[in-house]
Design a protein around this motif. Structure first.
Motif, PDB file in Angstrom:
ATOM      1  N   LYS A 110      25.938  50.425  31.309  1.00 42.25           N
ATOM      2  CA  LYS A 110      25.970  48.891  30.673  1.00 42.25           C
ATOM      3  C   LYS A 110      25.606  47.979  32.020  1.00 42.25           C
ATOM      4  CE  LYS A 110      29.021  49.298  26.646  1.00 42.25           C
ATOM      5  NZ  LYS A 110      30.265  48.661  26.235  1.00 42.25           N
ATOM      6  N   SER A 111      24.870  47.159  31.653  1.00 40.37           N
ATOM      7  CA  SER A 111      24.508  46.375  32.887  1.00 40.37           C
ATOM      8  C   SER A 111      25.720  45.735  33.499  1.00 40.37           C
ATOM      9  CB  SER A 111      23.852  44.932  32.282  1.00 40.37           C
ATOM     10  OG  SER A 111      22.594  45.473  31.793  1.00 40.37           O
ATOM     11  N   ASN A 112      25.665  45.497  35.109  1.00 41.55           N
ATOM     12  CA  ASN A 112      26.686  45.063  35.841  1.00 41.55           C
ATOM     13  C   ASN A 112      26.699  43.613  35.881  1.00 41.55           C
ATOM     14  OD1 ASN A 112      27.719  47.467  36.486  1.00 41.55           O
ATOM     15  ND2 ASN A 112      26.513  47.787  37.987  1.00 41.55           N
ATOM     16  N   TYR A 113      28.017  42.937  35.716  1.00 47.22           N
ATOM     17  CA  TYR A 113      27.966  41.508  35.887  1.00 47.22           C
ATOM     18  C   TYR A 113      29.369  41.061  36.988  1.00 47.22           C
ATOM     19  CZ  TYR A 113      25.963  39.243  31.721  1.00 47.22           C
ATOM     20  OH  TYR A 113      24.815  38.975  30.826  1.00 47.22           O
ATOM     21  N   VAL A 114      29.133  40.189  37.481  1.00 48.78           N
ATOM     22  CA  VAL A 114      30.044  39.529  38.568  1.00 48.78           C
ATOM     23  C   VAL A 114      30.608  38.287  37.959  1.00 48.78           C
ATOM     24  CG1 VAL A 114      28.276  38.878  40.011  1.00 48.78           C
ATOM     25  CG2 VAL A 114      30.523  39.201  40.944  1.00 48.78           C
ATOM     26  N   LYS A 115      31.853  38.116  38.137  1.00 44.46           N
ATOM     27  CA  LYS A 115      32.685  37.086  37.468  1.00 44.46           C
ATOM     28  C   LYS A 115      34.080  36.828  38.074  1.00 44.46           C
ATOM     29  CE  LYS A 115      29.195  36.150  34.291  1.00 44.46           C
ATOM     30  NZ  LYS A 115      28.107  35.187  34.363  1.00 44.46           N
ATOM     31  N   ARG A 116      34.451  35.871  37.905  1.00 42.41           N
ATOM     32  CA  ARG A 116      35.803  35.418  38.538  1.00 42.41           C
ATOM     33  C   ARG A 116      36.898  35.942  37.502  1.00 42.41           C
ATOM     34  NH1 ARG A 116      37.220  32.946  43.119  1.00 42.41           N
ATOM     35  NH2 ARG A 116      35.404  31.779  43.198  1.00 42.41           N
ATOM     36  N   CYS A 117      37.817  36.590  37.756  1.00 39.20           N
ATOM     37  CA  CYS A 117      38.847  36.820  36.934  1.00 39.20           C
ATOM     38  C   CYS A 117      39.823  35.642  36.613  1.00 39.20           C
ATOM     39  CB  CYS A 117      39.611  37.998  37.138  1.00 39.20           C
ATOM     40  SG  CYS A 117      41.081  38.734  36.181  1.00 39.20           S
ATOM     41  N   VAL A 118      39.958  34.770  35.762  1.00 40.99           N
ATOM     42  CA  VAL A 118      40.779  33.812  35.729  1.00 40.99           C
ATOM     43  C   VAL A 118      42.019  34.004  34.646  1.00 40.99           C
ATOM     44  CG1 VAL A 118      38.799  32.015  36.110  1.00 40.99           C
ATOM     45  CG2 VAL A 118      39.315  32.838  33.755  1.00 40.99           C
ATOM     46  N   GLY A 119      41.840  35.188  34.148  1.00 45.94           N
ATOM     47  CA  GLY A 119      43.052  35.496  33.265  1.00 45.94           C
ATOM     48  C   GLY A 119      43.283  36.919  33.433  1.00 45.94           C
ATOM     49  N   ILE A 120      44.480  37.360  33.576  1.00 46.75           N
ATOM     50  CA  ILE A 120      44.778  38.797  33.703  1.00 46.75           C
ATOM     51  C   ILE A 120      45.968  39.239  32.618  1.00 46.75           C
ATOM     52  CG2 ILE A 120      44.903  38.872  36.320  1.00 46.75           C
ATOM     53  CD1 ILE A 120      47.934  38.333  36.479  1.00 46.75           C
ATOM     54  N   PRO A 121      46.081  40.421  32.320  1.00 43.55           N
ATOM     55  CA  PRO A 121      46.786  40.887  31.131  1.00 43.55           C
ATOM     56  C   PRO A 121      48.212  40.326  30.924  1.00 43.55           C
ATOM     57  CG  PRO A 121      45.756  42.709  32.465  1.00 43.55           C
ATOM     58  CD  PRO A 121      45.564  41.590  33.182  1.00 43.55           C
ATOM     59  N   GLY A 122      48.305  39.719  29.762  1.00 47.41           N
ATOM     60  CA  GLY A 122      49.738  39.113  29.558  1.00 47.41           C
ATOM     61  C   GLY A 122      49.499  37.630  29.664  1.00 47.41           C
ATOM     62  N   ASP A 123      48.441  36.919  30.061  1.00 44.80           N
ATOM     63  CA  ASP A 123      48.208  35.622  30.142  1.00 44.80           C
ATOM     64  C   ASP A 123      47.947  34.883  29.152  1.00 44.80           C
ATOM     65  OD1 ASP A 123      48.800  35.354  32.806  1.00 44.80           O
ATOM     66  OD2 ASP A 123      46.757  35.332  33.589  1.00 44.80           O
TER      67      ASP A 123
END
Length: 514
Positions: free
Chosen positions: A247-260
């Motif tokens: 799949k195409s690669n994206y780059v973003k900022r992870c603003v929410g992690i598991p459990g949030d």
């Protein structure tokens, strides 16, 4: 492929290997049965062809093994006197089956102490290039991958034209699931523009141990979960189903992690009720509408002065600019600017955002709250919660789901379910360029098995709007992606180290010559 199918496939390969090579094993002074035992037969073969035993490891690394097999085939027939270019071409073109002909139809003799040095300059070049490609593919797949920033979704932090090194080992290198693919390319072959891989066979998802976990506000490269486009940036009506690692690669900022629990208020992210504090290098951007006095301040001068990439006239004197809050304050102080207003979609004004439930009335700037699933966590499952988790249940965690009379059934069971337990972690990825980023607000969660790696280093940066030598952003060369404060370029120290190494090498050569 299931585990049972893989066992049958591997067993079939072992039988083919045995039938094609057992006579050669015997001629080399080994036992016929040694050609049949998995792994051990590869170790013995390395001894027969006089190559190091650690080559066996390369035969079991996906993608790398595709490059090693032709080398092993050629080395095998050369160990029995078949040294011509014609023989080498035949064994490669027949996918190794030429060894059957050599074994059963030719009266060959084993050459125990043959020379391993290529007989021609061309052969030496081919050998050098082959192992250079193997080494580069190994690094590219399991350690560090080059990546180019194609869009402005992380503008100010990462710029269009930045060339990055993305670490695979920080979050644990993902073992390729696609077993037959061209090395050093992603989903498309250059020039011919066709698929670079075969959909079958596929390995199950596996990952090497991680050095660290994904932390909040980390910049992450990941496989775009909803990708069905045939070629990135060339979207047509044709849709294809891609393996995860293609799949195409994206780059973003992870603003929410598991459990949030995540919510967006007037464009700003809130995690568990608290406003998300971004690193000092991050600069959120929004669209602003400005009204200026006639031609006193042109959109071109605004864009150049504040490094704005996008802007356009709406009507006489009005412009749309993509700005950080800090730049917006500077523009407001300009006496020719009558007004400058952030274009925020008001709360309750519905836009097409995930999970596309009309009653929610969410939009890109006022959104949520949503729960970000965590591995092992259990949520209530009903007609209200199903839109949030349906894609996770069906696409990412491979369950059969059906809904009848508002009741939910999984995997053909006759009893309905009212809860679901997640099998892996999920993340919420967003761009800092909030009004120009296709991110989790539009297509939802990113599963951990889609995570590619962590950008760590900018080794080059190219500004297509520049002129001549100014196209190179010299101040960004050899800078780190993480950290605080203004990025520091290590380009000149790097050149200094290269000069020292070169000088020392030159000194040793002259001393040796003397």
């Amino acid at each position: 492929m299931t585990l049972f199918q893989w066992l049958l496939f591997i067993l079939g390969l072992q039988v083919i290997h045995f039938l094609g090579t057992w006579k050669l094993y015997v001629k080399a002074g080994r036992k016929a049965w040694e050609a049949l035992v998995p792994v051990y037969n590869a170790v013995v073969l390395m001894q027969i062809i006089n190559r190091p035993k650690w080559w066996v490891i390369l035969l079991f690394i996906p993608i790398i093994n595709l490059l090693m097999f032709p080398i092993i085939w050629i080395e095998t027939i050369r160990s029995f006197g078949k040294n011509s270019t014609k023989d080498s071409f035949l064994v490669v073109l027949t996918l190794g089956f030429y060894i059957f002909y050599v074994s059963y139809m030719e009266d060959v003799k084993y050459i125990e102490n043959r020379s391993l040095k290529p007989r021609t300059a061309a052969g030496e070049w081919v050998s050098s290039i082959a192992f250079a490609v193997i080494a580069a593919t190994l690094v590219h797949t399991y350690f560090m991958q080059p990546y180019t920033i194609p869009t402005s979704s992380l503008e100010k932090s990462l710029l269009i034209g930045d060339f990055l090194f993305v670490s695979k080992f920080h979050y644990g290198a993902r073992v390729p699931m696609t077993t037959v693919a061209a090395p050093m390319v992603h989903d498309t072959l250059p020039l011919v523009k066709t698929k670079s891989y075969l959909d079958f066979p596929q390995l199950p998802y596996m990952r090497l141990p991680a050095v660290q976990k994904i932390k909040q506000n980390d910049i992450v490269v990941f496989s775009w979960p909803v990708d069905t486009v045939e070629q990135f940036f060339k979207r047509t009506n044709r849709r294809i189903r891609k393996p995860i690692d293609k799949k195409s690669n994206y780059v973003k900022r992870c603003v929410g992690i598991p459990g949030d629990s995540l919510e967006i208020r007037d464009g700003y992210v809130y995690i568990n009720g608290k406003k998300n504090e971004l690193p000092d290098r991050a600069r959120l951007q929004f669209y602003y509408e400005t009204d200026t006095d006639g031609k006193a301040l042109s959109v071109k001068s605004l864009r150049n002065r504040y490094h704005v990439r996008e802007g356009g006239r709406l009507q006489d004197g009005n412009y749309i600019l993509n700005l950080s809050d800090e730049d917006a304050e500077l523009i407001r102080k300009n006496p020719t600017v009558k007004s400058l207003n952030k274009r925020i979609s008001p709360k309750g004004e519905r836009e097409e955002v995930f999970p596309n439930v009309s009653s929610l009335n969410w939009n890109k700037d006022n959104y949520g709250p949503v729960y970000i699933p965590k591995k092992g966590a259990t949520v209530a499952l009903n007609k209200e919660s199903l839109p949030y988790y349906k894609r996770i249940i069906v696409e990412y965690e491979k369950n059969a789901l059906r809904v009848e009379n508002d009741k939910i059934y999984l995997n053909g069971n006759s009893e309905p379910v009212d809860s679901y337990t997640f099998k892996q972690d999920y993340y919420w990825m967003m761009g800092d360029n909030r009004h120009n980023s296709e991110d989790s607000r539009y297509w939802g969660y990113v599963p951990f098995d889609h995570v590619v790696g962590k950008p760590v280093f900018i080794w080059f940066s190219w500004n297509s709007d520049g002129q001549g030598i100014s196209k190179v952003r010299w101040e960004r060369l050899f800078t780190t992606v993480g950290g605080s404060g203004e990025p520091v370029s290590y380009f000149y120290p790097f050149l200094g180290v290269l000069a020292i190494i070169y000088g020392f090498s030159l000194y040793r050569k002259r001393k040796k010559a003397a």
